[in-house]
Design an enzyme around this catalytic site. Structure first.
Site, PDB file in Angstrom:
ATOM      1  N   HIS A 165      -7.545 -29.632  -9.359  1.00  0.00           N
ATOM      2  CA  HIS A 165      -7.705 -29.250  -7.951  1.00  0.00           C
ATOM      3  C   HIS A 165      -9.099 -29.649  -7.464  1.00  0.00           C
ATOM      4  O   HIS A 165     -10.059 -29.634  -8.237  1.00  0.00           O
ATOM      5  CB  HIS A 165      -7.522 -27.726  -7.822  1.00  0.00           C
ATOM      6  CG  HIS A 165      -7.541 -27.246  -6.412  1.00  0.00           C
ATOM      7  ND1 HIS A 165      -8.703 -26.923  -5.741  1.00  0.00           N
ATOM      8  CD2 HIS A 165      -6.520 -27.060  -5.534  1.00  0.00           C
ATOM      9  CE1 HIS A 165      -8.392 -26.553  -4.512  1.00  0.00           C
ATOM     10  NE2 HIS A 165      -7.081 -26.623  -4.360  1.00  0.00           N
ATOM     11  N   ASP A 286      -0.623 -24.991  -0.183  1.00  0.00           N
ATOM     12  CA  ASP A 286      -2.084 -24.813  -0.184  1.00  0.00           C
ATOM     13  C   ASP A 286      -2.491 -23.557   0.580  1.00  0.00           C
ATOM     14  O   ASP A 286      -3.593 -23.469   1.114  1.00  0.00           O
ATOM     15  CB  ASP A 286      -2.832 -26.030   0.385  1.00  0.00           C
ATOM     16  CG  ASP A 286      -4.168 -26.275  -0.329  1.00  0.00           C
ATOM     17  OD1 ASP A 286      -4.583 -25.432  -1.134  1.00  0.00           O
ATOM     18  OD2 ASP A 286      -4.808 -27.309  -0.053  1.00  0.00           O
TER      19      ASP A 286
END
Ligand code: GRE
Ligand code: ZN
Length: 327
Positions: A165, A286
């Site tokens: 990430h 997200d």
């Protein structure tokens, strides 16, 4: 589409919350954002219901443990956030699953915590927020370094995905961003940082050593699909220091799994779909940096995605990737 699965779905513990402040957005939204990112109960589940997300694989927010310089402190917080996730999963089975937060200072400690999370807590993989800062803010460790081979051996043996990430560059090492703080994070710098880390993994020979590794990246591939042809084209002329046995694009297409997190856009999606096998593309939102409803409205309606692809990318690809006990 109902029954979607998302796996870039963040939560925070109070110790990692403050780091998100600069990214969460300006204006009066910090209070709402704080409530949303700490919540693992009704509000999150309501958004999931409204947007047709059946299961969320939870992960700790960025930069999280990767910005904690002290190894012991990071391990303590890893255990705390992993226990928090495990608790939420046990309270809402069938709605949540866990991706482990890992302190990456010491590869063997990271491997041990991942093993505990997978074997004892039933987690499905891990999500790590880019390079690890160790002891000193300027000391960034990237996971292509040979010292991480023992960690990757464990990831391969457990056969779980590793989600790489984004995080931000170290400001003192990012002179080229000076005077343009907006450029450093999600609008552009996150993708620069994460794409470079991903390409380092590809170019280090890691995937020749561990051919089973599965790496996930978000945001439709952190701009790599757009640049992939040119990387290999130019490497014919200057492959200096490249340690892979095969062209870089082969590793990227074989080992990388790409999600739609935070990038709900047809042209970028088309490029990713043209570059990567549709077995390796996945829906993610997200949340709470993005709205689940925005992610889903785009994904459920985009004319670029056929219904057969929607079912794969929204659900069945993730069931296979994480070995989920769902039909
Ligand atoms: C993310 O988790 O992807 C994220 C952040 C901060 C800002 C934007 C964003 O951690 O998408
Ligand atoms: Zn994210």
């Amino acid at each position: 589409m109902n029954g979607k699965i998302g796996f870039e779905e963040h939560f925070a513990i109070t110790e990692t919350l403050e780091e998100a402040r600069n990214f969460a957005g300006d204006g009066g939204i910090w209070k709402d954002f704080t409530r949303q990112i700490l919540d693992l109960g009704d509000e999150r589940l309501e958004h999931m219901d409204k947007s047709g997300i059946e299961v969320a694989l939870l992960s700790l927010n960025a930069p999280g443990l990767q910005a904690i310089l002290n190894a012991n402190e990071a391990l303590h917080l890893a255990q705390k956030s992993n226990e928090r996730m495990a608790d939420a999963v046990s309270r809402h089975p069938g709605r949540y699953a866990g991706l482990a937060a890992l302190p990456m200072h010491d590869p063997d400690v990271a491997a041990k915590e991942l093993t505990r999370c997978v074997k004892e807590l039933g987690f499905k993989g891990c999500l790590v927020n880019g390079f690890q800062q160790v002891d000193h803010p300027e000391n960034a460790k990237y996971y292509d370094l040979p010292e991480y081979h023992s960690f990757w051996a464990t990831v391969a043996e457990l056969d779980v995905p590793f989600y790489l990430h984004p995080r931000m560059q170290i400001p003192t090492q990012a002179k080229n961003y000076e005077g343009h703080p907006w450029l450093m994070s999600a609008p552009w710098g996150f993708a620069v940082e994460t794409s470079i880390h991903s390409l380092r993994l590809c170019g280090s020979g890691l995937f020749d050593l561990y051919p089973k590794l599965k790496i996930c990246i978000g945001h439709l591939g952190e701009n790599i699909p757009f640049g992939l042809w040119r990387i290999d084209a130019r490497m014919r002329f200057s492959p200096r220091g490249y340690r892979g046995k095969r062209p870089l694009g082969d590793y990227f297409r074989d080992h990388f799994h790409i999600t739609t997190s935070g990038n709900f856009n047809d042209p970028a999606f088309r490029c990713t779909l043209d570059t990567i096998d549709n077995d390796k593309i996945y829906f993610c939102s997200d949340y709470p940096f993005e709205k689940m409803e925005d992610a889903s409205t785009w994904f459920d309606n985009s004319s670029v995605i056929t219904n057969a692809q929607r079912l794969k990318m929204g659900r069945t690809n993730a069931i296979r990737l994480f070995n989920l006990e769902l039909k």
